[in-house]
Design a protein around this motif. Structure first.
Motif, short mmCIF file in Angstrom:
data_model
loop_
_atom_site.label_atom_id
_atom_site.label_comp_id
_atom_site.label_asym_id
_atom_site.label_seq_id
_atom_site.Cartn_x
_atom_site.Cartn_y
_atom_site.Cartn_z
N UNK A 129 -37.15 61.61 62.51
CA UNK A 129 -38.28 62.48 62.87
C UNK A 129 -37.77 63.71 63.62
N UNK A 130 -36.84 63.50 64.51
CA UNK A 130 -36.29 64.62 65.28
C UNK A 130 -35.48 65.56 64.38
N UNK A 131 -34.70 64.99 63.46
CA UNK A 131 -33.91 65.82 62.54
C UNK A 131 -34.82 66.66 61.65
N UNK A 132 -35.90 66.07 61.16
CA UNK A 132 -36.83 66.82 60.29
C UNK A 132 -37.49 67.96 61.05
N UNK A 133 -37.86 67.74 62.30
CA UNK A 133 -38.43 68.81 63.11
C UNK A 133 -37.43 69.96 63.29
N UNK A 134 -36.16 69.60 63.52
CA UNK A 134 -35.13 70.63 63.68
C UNK A 134 -34.94 71.42 62.38
N UNK A 135 -35.01 70.74 61.23
CA UNK A 135 -34.85 71.43 59.95
C UNK A 135 -35.99 72.41 59.69
N UNK A 136 -37.20 72.02 60.06
CA UNK A 136 -38.34 72.93 59.90
C UNK A 136 -38.14 74.17 60.76
N UNK A 137 -37.68 73.97 61.99
CA UNK A 137 -37.43 75.11 62.89
C UNK A 137 -36.33 76.02 62.33
N UNK A 138 -35.25 75.42 61.82
CA UNK A 138 -34.15 76.23 61.29
C UNK A 138 -34.58 77.04 60.07
N UNK A 166 -24.48 66.26 56.13
CA UNK A 166 -24.77 66.30 54.70
C UNK A 166 -26.28 66.29 54.45
N UNK A 167 -26.98 65.47 55.21
CA UNK A 167 -28.44 65.39 55.05
C UNK A 167 -29.08 66.74 55.41
N UNK A 168 -28.68 67.31 56.53
CA UNK A 168 -29.24 68.59 56.96
C UNK A 168 -28.99 69.68 55.92
N UNK A 169 -27.77 69.72 55.39
CA UNK A 169 -27.43 70.73 54.38
C UNK A 169 -28.29 70.57 53.13
N UNK A 170 -28.47 69.32 52.69
CA UNK A 170 -29.24 69.06 51.47
C UNK A 170 -30.70 69.44 51.65
N UNK A 186 -44.16 76.17 52.64
CA UNK A 186 -43.41 74.98 52.25
C UNK A 186 -43.82 73.83 53.18
N UNK A 187 -44.16 72.72 52.57
CA UNK A 187 -44.60 71.57 53.36
C UNK A 187 -43.65 70.40 53.14
N UNK A 188 -43.30 69.74 54.23
CA UNK A 188 -42.43 68.57 54.17
C UNK A 188 -43.21 67.36 54.70
N UNK A 189 -43.28 66.31 53.88
CA UNK A 189 -44.01 65.10 54.25
C UNK A 189 -43.03 63.95 54.42
N UNK A 190 -43.25 63.17 55.47
CA UNK A 190 -42.36 62.05 55.79
C UNK A 190 -43.20 60.78 55.93
N UNK A 191 -42.84 59.75 55.18
CA UNK A 191 -43.56 58.48 55.23
C UNK A 191 -42.56 57.34 55.05
N UNK A 192 -43.06 56.12 55.19
CA UNK A 192 -42.18 54.94 55.11
C UNK A 192 -42.77 53.92 54.14
N UNK A 193 -41.92 53.42 53.27
CA UNK A 193 -42.28 52.36 52.34
C UNK A 193 -41.74 51.05 52.91
#
Length: 255
Positions: A129-138, A166-170, A186-193
């Protein structure tokens, strides 16, 4: 003597029947093997054709920036009549083409390593969750506000062991792959299966799948992402639905 002859004839008939049955199944196996060989040969021919097209496109994509770098470098070093404005312009062209060339070569090397399963990863614990927030900011920062990225998440906290760089770059490449001066939502959605123990990511309206940005380099990047997420026990899929904004869905195993 009659009984003996009958027994010999019976044995001969049984042997003949067994031989005929053996030949029948051998022929069936041979026909099946021939079909399999023909199928594998067709796959190999298709693979060679794809490889040939790939090499032709790569040669073209590498030649253009390389020629620009060499050509404008020669102009800077030989033409003494250039003013400061022209020198700055040529230097910017050289820098831009050098960056494109390095990125293209790095992508090809990454693709080769992933296909050969020789990619080296630096595995660490990551809070997604923290990494995704940082990617949105970047993405917002690097695009000078042209990319209006948002994160929608049903996951409050999720630790994963993976290669964060690698994840951040992708993912950043999916949100903001190329410099542009047009605004884009651009919208990014995060969920769990929970059932399949997967963390699901969905990016809507990614520039990477916009037909306007289609190129050989984009195709390589999509293939790299597919192999990367499959390595971490997930999947990668690009939808062809324009109405939904060409969503990209990928996942990572939470085990």
């Amino acid at each position: 003597i009659h009984y003996f002859v009958l027994i010999v004839i019976g044995i001969a008939l049984l042997a003949l029947i067994a031989f005929v049955i053996h030949m029948y199944f051998s022929r069936k196996r041979l026909q099946k093997d021939e079909k399999e060989v023909a199928r594998l040969s067709e796959i190999a021919e298709e693979a060679n054709e794809v490889k040939s097209r790939f090499l032709a496109n790569m040669s073209y994509n590498i030649r253009i920036p390389l020629n620009n770098v060499v050509g404008f470098s020669q102009l800077l070093s030989t033409d003494m009549g250039l003013d400061d404005k022209e020198k700055l312009e040529y230097s910017e062209i050289i820098q831009a083409n050098s960056t494109d060339l390095i990125q293209l070569v790095n992508d090809v090397l990454d693709l080769s390593r992933l296909e050969a399963k020789m990619m080296k990863f630096q595995i660490q614990d990551c809070e997604m969750r923290e990494i995704c927030n940082d990617l949105i900011y970047m993405a917002r920062r690097d695009s000078n506000g042209h990319i209006h990225a948002e994160l929608e998440s049903d996951v409050e906290h999720q630790m994963l062991r993976m290669d964060a760089n690698r994840f951040n770059q992708a993912v950043l490449m999916l949100i903001y792959p190329v410099p542009n001066d047009t605004d884009r939502e651009v919208k990014m959605q995060l969920s769990k299966d929970e059932e399949n123990q997967l963390l699901i990511f969905r990016i809507i309206n990614s520039p990477l799948v916009d037909p306007a940005f289609a190129s050989q380099q984009v195709s390589i990047r999509l293939k790299i992402n597919q192999l990367l997420f499959e390595h971490f026990g997930g999947s990668f899929m690009v939808s062809e639905s324009a109405e939904d904004g060409y969503p990209i869905t990928f996942s990572i195993a939470t085990l």
